[in-house]
Scaffold this active site. Structure first.
Site, PDB file in Angstrom:
ATOM      1  N   LYS A 130      11.591  44.128   4.569  1.00 20.99           N
ATOM      2  CA  LYS A 130      10.990  42.842   4.961  1.00 20.99           C
ATOM      3  C   LYS A 130      11.584  42.376   6.286  1.00 20.99           C
ATOM      4  O   LYS A 130      10.871  41.886   7.164  1.00 20.99           O
ATOM      5  CB  LYS A 130      11.197  41.806   3.854  1.00 20.99           C
ATOM      6  N   GLN A 163      14.099  37.241  -3.980  1.00 17.57           N
ATOM      7  CA  GLN A 163      13.794  38.592  -4.465  1.00 17.57           C
ATOM      8  C   GLN A 163      14.080  38.717  -5.969  1.00 17.57           C
ATOM      9  O   GLN A 163      15.156  38.332  -6.426  1.00 17.57           O
ATOM     10  CB  GLN A 163      14.647  39.600  -3.681  1.00 17.57           C
ATOM     11  N   ASP A 172       5.063  33.986  -1.485  1.00 13.70           N
ATOM     12  CA  ASP A 172       4.699  34.936  -2.544  1.00 13.70           C
ATOM     13  C   ASP A 172       3.462  34.456  -3.304  1.00 13.70           C
ATOM     14  O   ASP A 172       2.844  35.219  -4.046  1.00 13.70           O
ATOM     15  CB  ASP A 172       5.846  35.037  -3.559  1.00 13.70           C
TER      16      ASP A 172
END
Ligand code: NDP
Length: 283
Positions: free
Chosen positions: A52, A96, A119
């Protein structure tokens, strides 16, 4: 012989568009920023987080990395999220998963400012997706739609069968296909005679998490097959939910693993970060 849908190529094209969007934001004095929070030392998560950060660097997005020890308390994580929620340089926040057991993952998801929830897991954003009025799309389903668009496949009027109903893939995928005017069947572990359903699919999406679970006898000739699965076989090799060797000869289009859906997921995260900066940055 199926057309192999190349997720890396679609990802490259999407990133070219993203670079232009980032340049446009720079003219407004906005530099998109993504905060990625890792708790603990899960090796898989460390790789995802590193990828990322690399994608951010490539696109001119500032990446803020937070690596917290495995014994971090929920209170400490919430204190960090308070700071990130309030920081105008941070447009996207990603915590995460998996998180250590002392931390309530659902509580953390709900704590992130919905305008920074890149997300698209916050119930506010999930609700907006349900209504078809959304700022952010969940990354993996959004990537799949982008692949379909790139290859000129319109789900409208087609029968789409989604195997899997998880919050991050199966459910939002089904909803997005419904918004795209497909007729959608959702299958899961309680579905009876799964093959009878999958054989009706014009577009079959496999998001099960089981190695080579979808076999040739479960696929209608000419179907478009999307393989979301990322599994390790007995030799440790990455493989999908679809038995590629068996299914590819009869499908019209198919995504490989690796190189299909996977590359799109991070790109869509970048897209959401740029969207957040465009919509909510510079206030
Ligand atoms: P989950 O484990 O959360 O969900 C799996 C789903 O499959 C569940 O809905 C489950 O049903 C269903 N299922 C399990 N067994 C069967 C069965 N025998 N018949 C029918 N349905 C079944 O997984 P995720 O959705 O998170 O991920 C799925 C796969 O996609 C994994 O391999 C994951 O690694 C991969 N993935 C890949 C991404 C990418 O970027 N390429 C991103 C995210 C995930 P039930 O609900 O009844 O339990």
């Amino acid at each position: 012989m199926a057309v192999i849908m190349d997720g890396k190529l679609v990802s490259q094209r999407t990133r070219e568009r993203l670079r232009q969007q980032v340049a446009g934001l720079a003219e407004r004095g906005i530099v998109p920023g993504l905060a990625v929070v890792l708790v603990g030392d899960d090796v898989g998560s460390q790789i995802y987080v590193r990828n990322k950060a690399l994608a951010c660097d490539e696109l001119g997005i500032v990446s803020f990395q937070y690596s917290l020890p495995a014994d971090t308390t929920q209170k400490q994580l919430l204190q960090l999220l308070d700071r990130l929620n309030a920081d105008p340089a941070v447009h996207g926040i990603l915590v995460q998963s998996p998180l250590p057991e002392q931390i309530d993952e659902a509580f953390i998801t709900n704590y992130i400012d919905p305008q920074k929830d890149v997300d698209a897991f916050h119930p506010y954003n999930v609700g907006r997706i349900m209504l078809g009025d959304y700022a952010f799309l969940p990354c993996t389903p959004a990537g799949i739609l982008e692949i379909l668009r790139f290859y000129g496949i319109d789900p409208a009027g087609r029968h789409c069968v989604v195997v899997g109903r998880s919050h991050i893939v199966g459910r939002p995928m089904s909803m997005l296909l419904l918004h795209a005017n497909a007729t959608v069947t959702i299958c899961h572990s309680h579905t009876q005679d799964l093959a009878a359903h999958t054989r009706q699919a014009d577009i079959l999406v496999a998001a099960v998490g089981k190695e080579r679970f979808i076999t040739a006898d479960m696929v209608k000739p000419g179907a478009v097959v999307i393989d979301v699965g990322m599994n390790r076989d007995s030799q440790g090799k990455l493989c999908g939910d679809v038995d590629f060797a068996g299914v590819e000869p009869l499908a019209s289009h198919i995504t490989p693993v690796p190189g299909g859906v996977g590359p799109m997921t991070i790109t869509e995260l970048m897209q959401n970060t740029v969207t957040a900066a465009r919509l909510f940055g510079g206030k």
